[in-house]
Design an enzyme around this catalytic site. Structure first.
Site, short mmCIF file in Angstrom:
data_model
loop_
_atom_site.label_atom_id
_atom_site.label_comp_id
_atom_site.label_asym_id
_atom_site.label_seq_id
_atom_site.Cartn_x
_atom_site.Cartn_y
_atom_site.Cartn_z
N CYS A 48 3.31 -5.33 -3.38
CA CYS A 48 4.25 -4.73 -2.65
C CYS A 48 4.67 -5.49 -1.41
O CYS A 48 3.90 -6.48 -0.85
CB CYS A 48 3.79 -3.11 -2.19
SG CYS A 48 4.87 -2.31 -1.16
N HIS A 49 5.94 -5.41 -0.81
CA HIS A 49 6.29 -5.96 0.37
C HIS A 49 5.28 -5.69 1.44
O HIS A 49 5.17 -6.65 2.54
CB HIS A 49 7.77 -5.30 0.93
CG HIS A 49 8.39 -6.25 1.83
ND1 HIS A 49 8.34 -5.97 3.24
CD2 HIS A 49 8.98 -7.49 2.06
CE1 HIS A 49 8.82 -6.97 4.06
NE2 HIS A 49 9.35 -7.85 3.20
N THR A 50 4.62 -4.47 1.55
CA THR A 50 3.82 -4.24 2.67
C THR A 50 2.49 -5.17 2.59
O THR A 50 1.93 -5.81 3.56
CB THR A 50 3.07 -2.84 2.60
OG1 THR A 50 4.28 -1.81 2.58
CG2 THR A 50 2.35 -2.46 3.90
N HIS A 70 -2.69 -2.74 -2.75
CA HIS A 70 -2.69 -1.44 -2.65
C HIS A 70 -1.78 -0.54 -3.94
O HIS A 70 -1.80 0.61 -3.85
CB HIS A 70 -2.24 -0.88 -1.22
CG HIS A 70 -0.92 -1.07 -0.87
ND1 HIS A 70 -0.05 -2.27 -0.56
CD2 HIS A 70 0.19 -0.16 -0.91
CE1 HIS A 70 0.87 -2.15 -0.48
NE2 HIS A 70 1.48 -0.94 -0.58
N GLU A 71 -1.35 -1.51 -4.58
CA GLU A 71 -0.76 -0.72 -6.01
C GLU A 71 -1.62 -1.37 -7.00
O GLU A 71 -1.39 -2.33 -7.52
CB GLU A 71 0.78 -1.08 -5.90
CG GLU A 71 1.75 -0.58 -5.29
CD GLU A 71 3.39 -1.03 -5.39
OE1 GLU A 71 4.33 -0.24 -4.84
OE2 GLU A 71 3.56 -1.86 -6.17
N CYS A 100 -7.98 15.12 1.62
CA CYS A 100 -9.17 15.63 1.55
C CYS A 100 -9.36 17.01 1.16
O CYS A 100 -10.25 17.51 0.86
CB CYS A 100 -9.85 15.58 3.26
SG CYS A 100 -8.90 16.76 4.18
N CYS A 103 -8.19 19.81 5.60
CA CYS A 103 -7.59 19.90 6.75
C CYS A 103 -6.28 20.67 6.73
O CYS A 103 -5.73 21.19 5.63
CB CYS A 103 -7.29 18.27 7.26
SG CYS A 103 -5.76 17.57 6.26
N CYS A 106 -3.32 19.32 4.42
CA CYS A 106 -3.76 19.44 3.08
C CYS A 106 -3.80 20.69 2.57
O CYS A 106 -3.26 20.99 1.47
CB CYS A 106 -5.22 18.72 2.74
SG CYS A 106 -5.39 17.08 2.72
N CYS A 114 -2.43 14.16 5.36
CA CYS A 114 -3.97 14.37 5.48
C CYS A 114 -4.56 13.71 6.74
O CYS A 114 -4.45 12.80 7.24
CB CYS A 114 -4.89 13.61 4.39
SG CYS A 114 -6.56 14.20 4.48
N ARG A 118 -5.02 10.00 6.07
CA ARG A 118 -3.85 9.32 6.37
C ARG A 118 -3.89 7.98 6.36
O ARG A 118 -4.83 7.23 7.30
CB ARG A 118 -3.13 10.07 7.38
CG ARG A 118 -1.42 9.51 7.75
CD ARG A 118 -0.85 10.33 8.84
NE ARG A 118 -1.42 11.61 9.12
CZ ARG A 118 -0.94 12.47 10.23
NH1 ARG A 118 -0.01 11.70 10.90
NH2 ARG A 118 -1.14 13.45 10.19
N CYS A 178 2.70 3.35 -4.82
CA CYS A 178 3.27 3.18 -3.51
C CYS A 178 4.62 3.39 -3.53
O CYS A 178 5.16 4.47 -3.42
CB CYS A 178 2.81 1.79 -2.78
SG CYS A 178 3.40 1.74 -1.30
N ARG A 373 9.09 -5.53 -9.35
CA ARG A 373 7.60 -5.50 -9.49
C ARG A 373 6.86 -6.51 -10.40
O ARG A 373 7.37 -6.59 -11.61
CB ARG A 373 7.17 -4.15 -9.87
CG ARG A 373 7.18 -3.11 -8.65
CD ARG A 373 6.02 -3.65 -7.52
NE ARG A 373 6.14 -2.63 -6.39
CZ ARG A 373 6.88 -2.62 -5.01
NH1 ARG A 373 7.74 -3.72 -5.12
NH2 ARG A 373 6.67 -1.79 -4.16
#
Length: 379
Positions: A48-50, A70-71, A100, A103, A106, A114, A118, A178, A373
């Site tokens: 991903c670009h992140t 993260h993907e 979670c 909270c 949630c 969250c 988060r 993501c 992707r």
């Protein structure tokens, strides 16, 4: 119970040792999961670009060495103390944000932010004990957004692991962790265009095309793609985009162009660029009386959003969204089912595939904006 449960696992991971340097495939040690943690065997992941943004580290401080990613999608190998909703063998999507279920966020039907899980872009350790689960010869290797999917095995908080249909092809649904879900949910959950309505999408990368896919699924009759790169226009037709506007082709502001095209403005707009000028245009191009603009992109920390207050008095609405307003554990399995039911077309987003050994090629493709992707096969 897995034969490796409770033991340290040695496996391959792509380690970012320093900013902008090629990732190195290393043998790492992955510790067993601790309280409320899950150890996953990652089978497929994508860039991903992140990932590229934090790998380049041009505008922010980053911690190295680190395992990005993260993907991804994989299978539960073992679970830690207190984990009751996941078991070895479950097919899952690790997610950079969590749920979670305890909270105030949630428990709210309106929020997916969250309080405990988060996303924290600066956290590089597990929240349970402030330590890493990765190491090389005793040296800690740091985590990335709680997932670190560029490793054959990773440890993730249980609240960031969505259990999905075991029949879903992991090499396809991994992309839902993501960007695509972010764009899709921004349209379906936040903009909520009505059938036959008009929608403008600002930015036609993966997130924007996810938003366009959401507009298509909603039955929008006009989907206007706005991008500075005309090479993206042909590809966007596959996602239901019907018209295209390149702001560089006009002297007047693009919001005025769109208002003229649509007889006063679009019913909905979704901004997916992170550029504050595009955000302003997305807001000002929606129709007075009922228009809604949704902001998805992350702007520069010093950016300032400026518009005349009359735009609000004329009953235009602007909203923000995080991860498409999806709660990871509750909602992502349902998005997977949209794909399984042939409502959502994920194959259109997957333009390249490489082996784990070729992960740097996947980074090159993202840096050069070639394709959408790239799936990385971990085995």
């Amino acid at each position: 119970m897995s034969v490796t449960a409770g033991q340290v696992i040695k496996c391959k991971a792509a380690v970012a040792w320093e900013a902008g340097k090629p990732l190195a495939i290393e043998e790492v040690e992955v510790a067993p999961p601790q309280k409320m943690e899950v150890r996953l065997k990652i089978l497929f992941t994508s860039v991903c670009h992140t990932d590229v943004y934090f790998w380049e580290a041009k505008t922010q401080d980053c911690i190295f060495p680190r395992i990005l990613g993260h993907e991804g999608a994989g299978i539960v190998e073992s679970v830690g103390e207190g984990v009751t909703e996941l078991a070895p063998g479950d097919h899952v999507l690790p997610v950079f944000t969590g749920e979670c279920r305890e909270c105030v966020h949630c428990k709210s039907e309106e929020s997916n932010l969250c309080s405990l899980l988060r996303i924290d872009l600066n956290r590089a350790v597990m929240i349970n004990d402030g330590k890493t689960r990765f190491s090389i010869n005793g040296k800690p290797i740091y985590h990335f957004v709680g997932t670190s999917t560029f490793s054959e095995y990773t440890v993730v908080h249980a609240g960031c692991v969505a259990k999905i249909n075991p029949l879903a092809p992991l090499d396809k649904v991994c992309v839902l962790s993501c960007g695509i879900s972010t764009g899709l949910g921004a349209t379906l959950n936040v903009a909520k265009p009505k059938k036959g309505s008009s929608v403008a999408i600002f930015g036609l990368g993966s997130v924007g095309l996810g938003a366009a896919e959401g507009a298509r699924l909603s039955g929008a009759s006009r989907i206007i793609g706005v991008d500075l790169n005309p090479s993206r226009f042909e590809q966007a037709k596959k996602f239901g985009v019907t018209e295209f506007v390149n702001p560089k082709d006009y002297i007047k502001p693009v919001q005025e162009v769109i208002a003229e095209m649509t007889g006063g403005g679009v019913d909905r707009s979704v901004e997916c660029t992170g550029n504050v000028d595009a955000m302003i245009s997305a807001f000002e191009c929606v129709h007075d009386g009922w228009g809604v603009a949704v902001i998805v992109g992350l702007a520069h920390k010093d950016a300032v959003f400026k518009t005349h207050p009359i735009n609000f008095l004329n009953e235009r609405t602007i909203k923000g969204t995080f991860f498409g307003n999806y709660k990871p554990l509750s909602d992502l399995p349902l998005v997977v089912e949209m794909y399984m039911n042939k409502e959502l077309e994920l194959e259109k987003f997957i333009t390249h595939q490489v082996s784990f050994a070729e992960i740097n090629k996947a980074f090159d493709l993202m840096v050069k904006s070639e394709g959408l992707r790239c799936i990385i096969r971990m085995e």
